[in-house]
Enzyme design. Structure first.
Site, PDB file in Angstrom:
ATOM      1  N   ARG A 113      -1.454   8.047   7.949  1.00  0.00           N
ATOM      2  CA  ARG A 113      -2.215   9.036   8.994  1.00  0.00           C
ATOM      3  C   ARG A 113      -1.317  10.344   9.443  1.00  0.00           C
ATOM      4  O   ARG A 113      -0.304  10.629   9.609  1.00  0.00           O
ATOM      5  CB  ARG A 113      -3.118   8.611  10.511  1.00  0.00           C
ATOM      6  CG  ARG A 113      -3.860   7.508   9.870  1.00  0.00           C
ATOM      7  CD  ARG A 113      -4.872   7.123  11.018  1.00  0.00           C
ATOM      8  NE  ARG A 113      -5.618   6.109  10.747  1.00  0.00           N
ATOM      9  CZ  ARG A 113      -5.812   5.072  10.674  1.00  0.00           C
ATOM     10  NH1 ARG A 113      -4.428   4.593  10.103  1.00  0.00           N
ATOM     11  NH2 ARG A 113      -7.129   4.047   9.970  1.00  0.00           N
ATOM     12  N   HIS A 138      -3.655   7.666   4.222  1.00  0.00           N
ATOM     13  CA  HIS A 138      -3.241   7.591   2.875  1.00  0.00           C
ATOM     14  C   HIS A 138      -3.200   8.796   1.784  1.00  0.00           C
ATOM     15  O   HIS A 138      -3.046   8.241   0.475  1.00  0.00           O
ATOM     16  CB  HIS A 138      -3.358   6.174   2.701  1.00  0.00           C
ATOM     17  CG  HIS A 138      -3.120   5.352   3.161  1.00  0.00           C
ATOM     18  ND1 HIS A 138      -1.883   5.054   4.484  1.00  0.00           N
ATOM     19  CD2 HIS A 138      -4.441   4.388   3.660  1.00  0.00           C
ATOM     20  CE1 HIS A 138      -3.131   4.447   4.797  1.00  0.00           C
ATOM     21  NE2 HIS A 138      -3.569   3.359   4.161  1.00  0.00           N
ATOM     22  N   HIS A 213      -0.019  -1.511   0.099  1.00  0.00           N
ATOM     23  CA  HIS A 213      -0.992  -1.436   0.583  1.00  0.00           C
ATOM     24  C   HIS A 213      -1.342  -2.817   0.301  1.00  0.00           C
ATOM     25  O   HIS A 213      -2.343  -3.353  -0.366  1.00  0.00           O
ATOM     26  CB  HIS A 213      -2.205  -0.242   1.135  1.00  0.00           C
ATOM     27  CG  HIS A 213      -2.763  -0.238   1.995  1.00  0.00           C
ATOM     28  ND1 HIS A 213      -4.007  -1.584   1.885  1.00  0.00           N
ATOM     29  CD2 HIS A 213      -2.981   0.363   3.191  1.00  0.00           C
ATOM     30  CE1 HIS A 213      -3.846  -1.481   4.072  1.00  0.00           C
ATOM     31  NE2 HIS A 213      -3.782  -0.094   4.059  1.00  0.00           N
ATOM     32  N   ASP A 285      -3.794  -3.398  14.541  1.00  0.00           N
ATOM     33  CA  ASP A 285      -2.929  -1.796  13.519  1.00  0.00           C
ATOM     34  C   ASP A 285      -1.989  -1.379  13.755  1.00  0.00           C
ATOM     35  O   ASP A 285      -2.860   0.252  14.226  1.00  0.00           O
ATOM     36  CB  ASP A 285      -4.488  -1.163  13.128  1.00  0.00           C
ATOM     37  CG  ASP A 285      -4.221   0.190  11.430  1.00  0.00           C
ATOM     38  OD1 ASP A 285      -3.384  -0.514  11.151  1.00  0.00           O
ATOM     39  OD2 ASP A 285      -5.570   0.658  11.736  1.00  0.00           O
ATOM     40  N   GLU A 351       3.030  -2.965   5.831  1.00  0.00           N
ATOM     41  CA  GLU A 351       3.250  -1.484   4.562  1.00  0.00           C
ATOM     42  C   GLU A 351       4.873  -0.781   5.519  1.00  0.00           C
ATOM     43  O   GLU A 351       4.338  -0.300   7.062  1.00  0.00           O
ATOM     44  CB  GLU A 351       2.328  -0.418   5.674  1.00  0.00           C
ATOM     45  CG  GLU A 351       0.710  -0.787   4.863  1.00  0.00           C
ATOM     46  CD  GLU A 351      -0.164   0.387   5.640  1.00  0.00           C
ATOM     47  OE1 GLU A 351      -0.651   1.669   6.373  1.00  0.00           O
ATOM     48  OE2 GLU A 351      -1.497  -0.293   6.213  1.00  0.00           O
TER      49      GLU A 351
END
Length: 386
Positions: A113, A138, A213, A285, A351
């Site tokens: 982000r 992304h 991803h 996350d 990631e």
């Protein structure tokens, strides 16, 4: 039982990364590469599929659209082959739906982000599309995972099979400055490692954060939850975020938090923690700060194993951070090649990348790329079974 590495830095050697050994006997896995035209985009352009395979039963399928890793077929402890990467069975699925889950895609120009779709570089402010309000996620609406990449090279020998993809992102693409030329090389090695090497050059100062991803379920795509899987992350700190997943600007210790995976734990053990850093994103996350200084040397970042199938995957990288995501937003809308709908917690995404929103945090490792410099990072996924 599979063995686990202790919580210390491990230098990666492609030939020595063994975690249980080869998929089957012998080091000579005869890697091969095949290229085929598989579909057309709505504009009529041809999308190609590249298959990398070896005699250990590994088969990797990559699409030139989005540089997407469509499937990863590997054997379990009994030799049964299964695809362990979530995705769509046809190109149409990726074109119509992949702007949300980003299944298997190359992320760019900026993975993760950017707060409020804004950053300042050398005194000038730039604005990028708000595709994940109030932020850019992304790279924006028309990011690298929605581009048709060019295949500029393929090859194979006894050590590996590879495909090299190229994309030129023009100045102003999604608001980012500079003409950026990016290459991604996928290689399947004889030791059952899949590597991705990212290189990029620019003709004007810009920011770059490239990653992949992939959604992994080592029990098999479409088989349900990844909660029984055992995870270890070689990290003492993580990046706390606000309710919109933007860094607060500090790095926090994993001590006494759900983010302490310095020793192996099941995903289920703390997935439903009441820790505020877990509640807002509805699961894991977060970006873990890897226990190595940024360098050109690959180090072990994480290890995950599935007690049901016996499959094991190690992730090594020279990136400074590792975002780990438990597919919290997957809600049954997407159906994979297995014919089963994907739901929350059905996969782990890893990631390797720089920290989120780094251009707006001067204390974070820099993501600036200048003319004459080369962005050069590698991630390796090594597969084995117990």
């Amino acid at each position: 039982m599979p063995r686990f590495f202790s919580n210390r830095i491990w230098l990666l050697s492609f030939s020595a990364l063994a975690c249980g050994g080869m998929m089957s006997g012998g080091a000579n896995a005869r890697p091969r590469v095949q290229v085929a035209s598989v579909a057309h985009l709505p504009n009529g352009k041809v999308v190609k599929a590249v298959t990398l395979s070896n005699d250990h039963g590994l088969k990797i399928r990559i699409l030139s659209y989005g540089g997407i890793l469509q499937s990863v077929e590997i054997p379990d402890r009994h030799g049964k082959i299964a695809n362990v990467a979530l995705g769509f069975s046809t190109l149409d699925g990726y074109v119509a739906h992949n702007d949300d889950p980003h299944f298997g895609a190359i992320l760019g120009r900026y993975a993760n982000r950017l707060a409020n779709g804004t950053f300042t570089l050398e005194g000038k402010t730039y604005h990028t599309p708000i595709n994940n309000p109030p932020n850019t996620l992304h790279g924006g609406f028309d990011s690298f995972d929605r581009k048709l990449w060019t295949i500029v090279g393929t090859g194979s020998d006894q050590s590996g099979a590879y495909v090299k993809l190229k994309l030129v992102s023009p100045d102003g693409d999604q608001g980012f400055p500079g003409n950026l030329t990016t290459t991604v090389t996928y290689m399947l090695s004889a030791d059952d490692s899949l590597s991705l090497n990212f290189k990029a050059k620019t003709d004007a100062p810009t920011v770059v954060n490239l990653s992949t991803h992939n959604y992994w379920n080592l029990n098999g795509e479409g088989s349900g939850t990844i909660e029984p899987e055992i995870l270890q992350v070689f990290s003492d700190r993580y990046v706390p975020t606000d309710a919109n997943s933007i860094p607060l600007g500090t790095l926090a210790s994993v001590d006494n938090t759900p983010f302490d995976f310095r020793t192996p734990h099941s995903i289920a053990e703390r997935l439903r923690s009441r820790d505020p850093q877990m509640v807002a994103p509805r699961g894991y996350d977060k970006c873990w700060v890897l226990n190595v200084p940024p360098s050109k040397t690959l180090y072990l970042a994480a290890r995950v194993s599935d007690p049901r199938s016996g499959r094991v995957m190690e992730i090594s990288t020279n990136q400074p951070g590792l975002q780990v995501y438990t597919s919290n937003s997957i809600d049954g809308r997407y159906v994979g090649p297995s014919g089963h709908a994907y739901r929350q917690g059905d996969a782990l995404a890893f990631e390797p990348e720089h920290y989120p929103d780094s251009p707006n945090h001067p204390d974070f490792p820099s993501t600036e790329l200048k003319p004459g410099e080369v962005y050069d990072y590698t991630t390796v996924f090594h597969f084995a079974h117990d």
